[in-house]
Design a protein around this motif. Structure first.
Motif, mmCIF file in Angstrom:
data_model
loop_
_atom_site.group_PDB
_atom_site.id
_atom_site.type_symbol
_atom_site.label_atom_id
_atom_site.label_comp_id
_atom_site.label_asym_id
_atom_site.label_seq_id
_atom_site.Cartn_x
_atom_site.Cartn_y
_atom_site.Cartn_z
ATOM 1 N N TYR B 20 0.839 -1.203 0.000
ATOM 2 C CA TYR B 20 0.000 0.000 0.000
ATOM 3 C C TYR B 20 0.876 1.257 0.000
ATOM 4 O O TYR B 20 0.711 2.163 -0.831
ATOM 5 C CB TYR B 20 -0.892 0.001 1.252
ATOM 6 C CG TYR B 20 -2.207 0.713 1.078
ATOM 7 C CD1 TYR B 20 -2.248 2.046 0.667
ATOM 8 C CD2 TYR B 20 -3.413 0.054 1.327
ATOM 9 C CE1 TYR B 20 -3.450 2.695 0.512
ATOM 10 C CE2 TYR B 20 -4.620 0.701 1.168
ATOM 11 C CZ TYR B 20 -4.636 2.020 0.774
ATOM 12 O OH TYR B 20 -5.825 2.658 0.614
ATOM 13 N N GLU B 286 -15.723 -10.651 -11.599
ATOM 14 C CA GLU B 286 -16.854 -11.072 -10.789
ATOM 15 C C GLU B 286 -17.631 -12.192 -11.460
ATOM 16 O O GLU B 286 -17.952 -13.190 -10.851
ATOM 17 C CB GLU B 286 -17.793 -9.880 -10.573
ATOM 18 C CG GLU B 286 -18.009 -9.522 -9.125
ATOM 19 C CD GLU B 286 -18.707 -8.202 -9.038
ATOM 20 O OE1 GLU B 286 -19.861 -8.117 -9.487
ATOM 21 O OE2 GLU B 286 -18.088 -7.237 -8.540
ATOM 22 N N LEU C 86 -5.682 -8.596 -2.050
ATOM 23 C CA LEU C 86 -6.901 -8.429 -2.847
ATOM 24 C C LEU C 86 -7.837 -9.624 -2.725
ATOM 25 O O LEU C 86 -9.050 -9.476 -2.667
ATOM 26 C CB LEU C 86 -6.538 -8.227 -4.316
ATOM 27 C CG LEU C 86 -6.016 -6.853 -4.689
ATOM 28 C CD1 LEU C 86 -5.724 -6.799 -6.171
ATOM 29 C CD2 LEU C 86 -7.035 -5.783 -4.327
ATOM 30 N N GLY C 90 -10.385 -10.051 2.451
ATOM 31 C CA GLY C 90 -11.722 -9.493 2.625
ATOM 32 C C GLY C 90 -11.744 -7.991 2.372
ATOM 33 O O GLY C 90 -10.902 -7.472 1.655
ATOM 34 N N ARG C 91 -12.709 -7.322 2.981
ATOM 35 C CA ARG C 91 -12.808 -5.875 2.779
ATOM 36 C C ARG C 91 -12.024 -5.141 3.845
ATOM 37 O O ARG C 91 -11.921 -5.590 4.971
ATOM 38 C CB ARG C 91 -14.266 -5.442 2.858
ATOM 39 C CG ARG C 91 -15.149 -6.097 1.853
ATOM 40 C CD ARG C 91 -16.509 -5.418 1.757
ATOM 41 N NE ARG C 91 -17.154 -5.842 0.545
ATOM 42 C CZ ARG C 91 -16.907 -5.305 -0.622
ATOM 43 N NH1 ARG C 91 -16.031 -4.315 -0.742
ATOM 44 N NH2 ARG C 91 -17.523 -5.742 -1.694
ATOM 45 N N PHE C 92 -11.431 -4.019 3.487
ATOM 46 C CA PHE C 92 -10.838 -3.149 4.494
ATOM 47 C C PHE C 92 -10.903 -1.728 3.962
ATOM 48 O O PHE C 92 -11.165 -1.512 2.768
ATOM 49 C CB PHE C 92 -9.390 -3.551 4.806
ATOM 50 C CG PHE C 92 -8.473 -3.556 3.619
ATOM 51 C CD1 PHE C 92 -7.781 -2.409 3.254
ATOM 52 C CD2 PHE C 92 -8.314 -4.708 2.849
ATOM 53 C CE1 PHE C 92 -6.936 -2.417 2.161
ATOM 54 C CE2 PHE C 92 -7.476 -4.708 1.748
ATOM 55 C CZ PHE C 92 -6.788 -3.556 1.399
ATOM 56 N N ARG C 93 -10.664 -0.779 4.855
ATOM 57 C CA ARG C 93 -10.782 0.605 4.437
ATOM 58 C C ARG C 93 -9.707 0.931 3.394
ATOM 59 O O ARG C 93 -8.548 0.555 3.564
ATOM 60 C CB ARG C 93 -10.644 1.525 5.655
ATOM 61 C CG ARG C 93 -11.747 2.581 5.680
ATOM 62 C CD ARG C 93 -11.573 3.536 6.820
ATOM 63 N NE ARG C 93 -11.362 2.816 8.098
ATOM 64 C CZ ARG C 93 -10.755 3.360 9.144
ATOM 65 N NH1 ARG C 93 -10.302 4.590 9.077
ATOM 66 N NH2 ARG C 93 -10.613 2.683 10.262
ATOM 67 N N LYS C 95 -9.653 -0.163 0.296
ATOM 68 C CA LYS C 95 -9.381 -1.255 -0.648
ATOM 69 C C LYS C 95 -9.586 -0.810 -2.103
ATOM 70 O O LYS C 95 -8.840 -1.208 -2.987
ATOM 71 C CB LYS C 95 -10.289 -2.454 -0.342
ATOM 72 C CG LYS C 95 -9.979 -3.635 -1.237
ATOM 73 C CD LYS C 95 -10.645 -4.908 -0.783
ATOM 74 C CE LYS C 95 -10.313 -6.048 -1.725
ATOM 75 N NZ LYS C 95 -10.857 -7.319 -1.299
ATOM 76 N N THR C 96 -10.604 0.014 -2.330
ATOM 77 C CA THR C 96 -10.865 0.480 -3.690
ATOM 78 C C THR C 96 -9.672 1.271 -4.214
ATOM 79 O O THR C 96 -9.216 1.052 -5.336
ATOM 80 C CB THR C 96 -12.119 1.370 -3.710
ATOM 81 O OG1 THR C 96 -13.073 0.807 -2.825
ATOM 82 C CG2 THR C 96 -12.704 1.447 -5.092
ATOM 83 N N SER C 99 -6.789 -1.210 -4.971
ATOM 84 C CA SER C 99 -6.855 -1.976 -6.219
ATOM 85 C C SER C 99 -6.767 -1.039 -7.426
ATOM 86 O O SER C 99 -6.237 -1.412 -8.463
ATOM 87 C CB SER C 99 -8.115 -2.840 -6.270
ATOM 88 O OG SER C 99 -9.244 -2.040 -6.256
#
Lengths: 369, 289, 267
Positions: B20, B286, C86, C90-93, C95-96, C99
């Motif tokens: 990140y 998806e 990814l 799961g989801r995390f703050r 993430k959008t 990616s």
């Protein structure tokens, strides 16, 4: 109902070669109007190729196909009075249920009002009226199959081809769909040609069955004929289970034959006229449910009788299955209906018992070609 | 969500944080800097830009006809190459998807192989083909089609050929992926229901291949727009494309603010197709899952 | 069993000819004894000899290989982490954003990526004094950034296709999540990581534009040297170089294809 017509579909000398591979080998077949006809065989036997030739996706290498008196051998699929329900259903994923069903009539450029009316009828027939605007991904497998069925029926084809119609459904749904298909066929009077590898499916659905192997038909007949009077070992093995005894022919007359089998350790008789000669090898078979099992020696001396030991048994509720080891070491299968309720089993593991059957239950099998 | 111990949670955060941070520092941050410098003025210094803020560069770009023509030429050439890639790539992808598995994997190998060979050298190969004494001209003269060498090299046509050649695999691969997934029975079903081969193509194959078509077209168009090597090597000195203008402003004129403004303008043109592509890919991922 | 239409076969043949004729012609001309492309001066391997004597090209090749190996390794580590995040986290703050940042380099025009990274390095130098000189380290960072996106995509598709119950089983058998990662997940995605490393290596070796932006004086990668030569026109030693590239890549790919095919037919 329409006129009975025993050769509504007529295949004459149909062959299909893919390079060196012969998929279908000189097949002749007549199917009557309104029949529910099954072509039964293992994978690679040529049944799907035959169906695709009926639909017009493949052109035969040799031979002639007639439907209702018209030669359609080289007619492309989109001009044949034949529609197909695909094994994968092939429901168009980007169209709604309604659009899928209407597709055939659209391509015919039928008037909109007529299309709407027929789509309604079809939705009614397959009980999908509430799902008309859904996309196929929102439907279950069974519902998708109904869409495929309605879509194939909307043009009122003379013949409906069904490729493994029940293969993708679970057991409960299969039985339900099976009867539904039979009802729809009855109602519309359309000739159904089903291709399947599942003998049970073929037996329950069809008015007649053709057993296919290596591009040829081994036997064509009613389900009962094929089960009770299989013409050779392949058919006997393919449909249901069977016990076979090899031996040498010891007697032949007009009423029946007898063979001496080392497997059985005794003489086995069969009724009827058969093309065998004394001293030559022959094979006699019997279905498991035709064999009786008991502790005492059977009294009727004309029965075929032999002693054995219960090697294994399985209780299935309505049936009990036994594996019986004969003195020669050969294992035969016996199935018996559980006609009476009892906590105790009549026959147990390792019990010494007698097995026997009537000479008329014996099946004489000729060798495969 | 799984239950995790304290130590595992810490590991997890680390695995998220490292890539990140990397992406943020080396990808996101640079865009902010480009934006800032595009608003600066060029000066003779190291680094060659001022700390001032003005929209001069953009005003200059919008008023200079030359830049407008260059942007337009880039769009037209990239679009033309995209169309040719689609016309060639669709039947090719279709043919590959419909061949027997053994043949198919070999055909795919031949599509992927050029990817692994230097892009620069592949474009260079066209120089030997297209120049006045090159293979194409020699062949045409030998065939008697022409008697004087044809000027192909250093034209827009050469750029167009080079773009098509270089980006054709980017068209074929996503198309192949969607066509290969498609159930062939669907086309047969349409034929069975009375559609002609042409009708079956437009009713069934084309709509179902659309995600692949969209991905392929964008994967060709977006990088082709910013292409630098192809216009430089195959195009003439006046046949400018926007990527080359950007590079020249930066490299030869040392006008970093203007180069940044050119980059921002290019991004503005490409932001819609890029977002479109990303959404298309996300939807595909998806539906494949 | 369905036959291909003649139109499709024609386009296929034409398309493959289009893709391969330039490559074949380069290889043929690399054996041309004449310096001029227009004349066939007879068969010769002299350009290969001259190539091996060209110090500028050899130095650049060495630098490029170093950068490619280093950046591919970093890209594989970072890209694998990103792929894991990814698919499995799961989801995390954010993430959008994550990616988006990850996949954008795949489609970003090289001139923009190159310029933006250069401006970053220049700004950093002003603010913190690093990087003092642009060259090996800056090119490596730039290549790592766009290569990790490719690795992440490859790893992601491999992970998505993988059965998660394998990891669940390991957890059920008493593995901590960290152990699961090293004992189960990583070995299973190793082929994807290797493919990602190879692709990153090639991408790095291939890149001209980004390297031209972020390199400093004196650090010329192989593509930069090639470019400076071919700008002036067709040169025979570059034909030889291109042929060597083509030979190495096709042999490598054909061998891996044959190995892969044997393995799939065996199973």
């Amino acid at each position: 109902m329409s006129q009975p017509d025993p050769s509504f579909i007529r295949l004459q000398g149909i062959s299909k070669h893919f390079g060196d591979f012969v998929a279908v080998d000189n097949v002749d077949l007549d199917i009557g109007r309104g029949e529910l006809f099954s072509i039964l065989g293992g994978s690679g036997c040529g049944k799907t190729t035959l169906l695709r030739m009926l639909a017009g996706f493949e052109t035969p290498t040799a031979g002639r196909i007639e439907i209702d008196g018209v030669d359609v051998t080289t007619v492309p699929p989109y001009e044949r009075p034949v529609n197909m329900m695909f094994q994968s259903y092939a429901v168009f994923p980007h169209m709604s249920v309604e659009k899928n069903i209407a597709y055939g009539l659209r391509k015919e450029r039928a008037p909109a009002a007529q299309i709407a009316k027929r789509v309604d009828e079809m939705l009614e027939l397959v009980q999908l009226a509430d799902f008309r605007r859904r996309k196929p991904v929102q439907l279950s497998g069974g519902q998708q199959q109904r869409v495929a069925l309605a879509r194939a029926l909307i043009k009122r084809p003379k013949v409906l081809l069904l490729d493994e119609p029940l293969a993708a459904l679970d057991k409960k749904l299969r039985e339900h769909t099976q009867f539904e298909l039979m009802n729809i066929q009855d109602e519309l009077g359309i000739t159904f040609v089903v291709v399947t590898h599942d003998q049970e499916e073929a037996m329950t659905l069809s008015s007649r069955i053709a057993v296919m192997h290596k591009g040829r038909f081994l036997q064509v007949g009613k389900p009962k004929e094929i089960y009770e009077y299989p013409c050779n070992r392949f058919v006997a093995d393919f449909i249901g289970t069977i016990n076979t005894f090899e031996g040498t022919v010891t007697a032949v007359d007009d009423d029946g034959i007898a063979i001496e089998s080392t497997d059985a350790g005794t003489s086995i008789t069969a009724l009827g006229q058969h093309d065998v000669a004394v001293g030559k090898p022959a094979c006699i078979a019997v279905r498991p449910e035709k064999v009786f099992i008991g502790r005492d020696e059977p009294s009727d001396s004309s029965d075929i009788r032999m002693r054995g030991v219960v090697d294994d048994l399985a209780y299935l509720g309505n049936l009990s299955l036994y594996r019986v080891r004969l003195a020669s070491g050969k294992i035969i299968l016996v199935s018996q209906q559980n006609r009476q309720r009892s906590a105790e089993r009549y026959v147990e593991w390792e019990d010494e018992i007698w097995v026997s059957w009537r000479p008329r239950s014996s099946i004489v099998l000729v060798e495969d070609r | 969500m799984e239950l995790l111990g304290r130590r595992d949670l810490w590991w997890r955060r680390l695995i998220v944080a490292i890539p990140y941070l990397w992406l943020f520092v080396f990808f996101a941050l640079p865009f902010l800097i480009i934006l800032k410098i595009s608003l600066a003025d060029p000066i003779m210094a190291r680094p060659p830009f001022s700390e001032t803020v003005s929209a001069d560069n953009f005003i200059f770009l919008l008023n200079d006809k030359l830049y407008a023509i260059t942007y337009l030429r880039s769009i037209v050439l990239a679009a033309a190459a995209t169309v040719l890639c689609l016309l060639l790539g669709f039947p090719m992808a279709y043919g590959i998807a419909r061949s027997t598995p053994a043949v198919r994997s070999f055909l795919l190998l031949l599509i992927v192989l050029p990817f692994w060979i230097s892009f620069l050298l592949r474009v260079y190969a066209w120089m030997g083909l297209l120049n006045n004494y090159g293979v194409v001209n020699n062949l045409l003269i030998w065939l008697g089609v022409i008697d004087q060498p044809l000027q192909i090299m250093y034209t827009d046509f050469a750029i167009f050929l080079g773009l098509t050649y270089s980006y054709l695999p980017f068209m074929i691969l996503p198309l192949y992926a969607t066509l290969e997934r498609m159930d062939l029975d669907l086309v047969d079903a349409a034929l069975d229901l009375g559609a002609s081969r042409t009708a079956a193509f437009w009713d069934i194959t084309w709509p179902l291949a659309r995600p692949g078509v969209v991905a392929g077209c964008l994967l060709v168009f977006i990088p082709a727009m910013g292409e630098y090597v192809i216009p430089y090597l195959l195009g003439g000195p006046e046949a400018m494309m926007i990527g080359r203008v950007l590079f020249d402003e930066f490299y030869f004129n040392r006008d970093w603010p203007l180069a940044s403004a050119v980059a921002i303008m290019l991004l503005v043109i490409l932001v819609v197709p890029i977002v479109f592509l990303q959404r298309n890919q996300a939807r595909e991922a998806e539906s494949a899952a | 069993m369905r036959r291909q239409s003649r139109l499709i076969l024609t386009v296929l043949a034409f398309g493959y000819a289009f893709l391969y004729i330039p490559l074949v012609s380069v290889v043929v001309y690399s054996f041309n004894d004449s310096r001029l492309a227009a004349v066939w001066g007879g068969f010769s391997t002299r350009w290969y000899g001259e190539l091996l004597k060209n110090e500028q090209i050899l130095d650049a090749t060495f630098l490029s290989l170093q950068i490619a190996a280093t950046s591919a390794t970093f890209a594989t580590i970072l890209g694998t982490m990103a792929g894991l995040v990814l698919v499995r986290f799961g989801r995390f703050r954010g993430k959008t954003l994550f990616s988006g940042m990850l996949t954008s380099p795949l489609v970003m025009p090289e001139v923009i990526t190159g310029l933006s990274l250069l401006l970053l390095f220049v700004t950093l130098q002003q603010l913190v004094g690093w990087p003092g000189q642009r060259g090996f380290s800056t090119i490596t960072i730039a290549h790592t950034t766009f290569s990790m996106a490719y690795v992440a995509v490859i790893v992601r598709s491999r992970l998505a296709a993988m059965d998660q119950s394998l990891e669940d089983a390991a957890m059920d058998l008493g593995c901590r999540p960290t152990r699961v990662l090293f004992d189960v997940t990583l070995p299973l995605i190793a082929p994807a990581m290797i493919a990602g490393w190879l692709l990153s290596f090639t991408l790095s070796l291939d890149d001209l534009v980004i390297a031209s932006f972020v390199s400093g004086p004196g650090s010329n990668t192989l593509p930069m040297v090639i470019f400076s030569k071919v700008k002036l026109g067709v040169t025979p030693d570059i034909n030889a170089l291109a042929s060597i590239f083509i030979l190495i890549v096709s042999t490598g790919l054909v061998i891996s294809w044959l190995l892969l095919r044997r393995r799939t037919t065996a199973s």
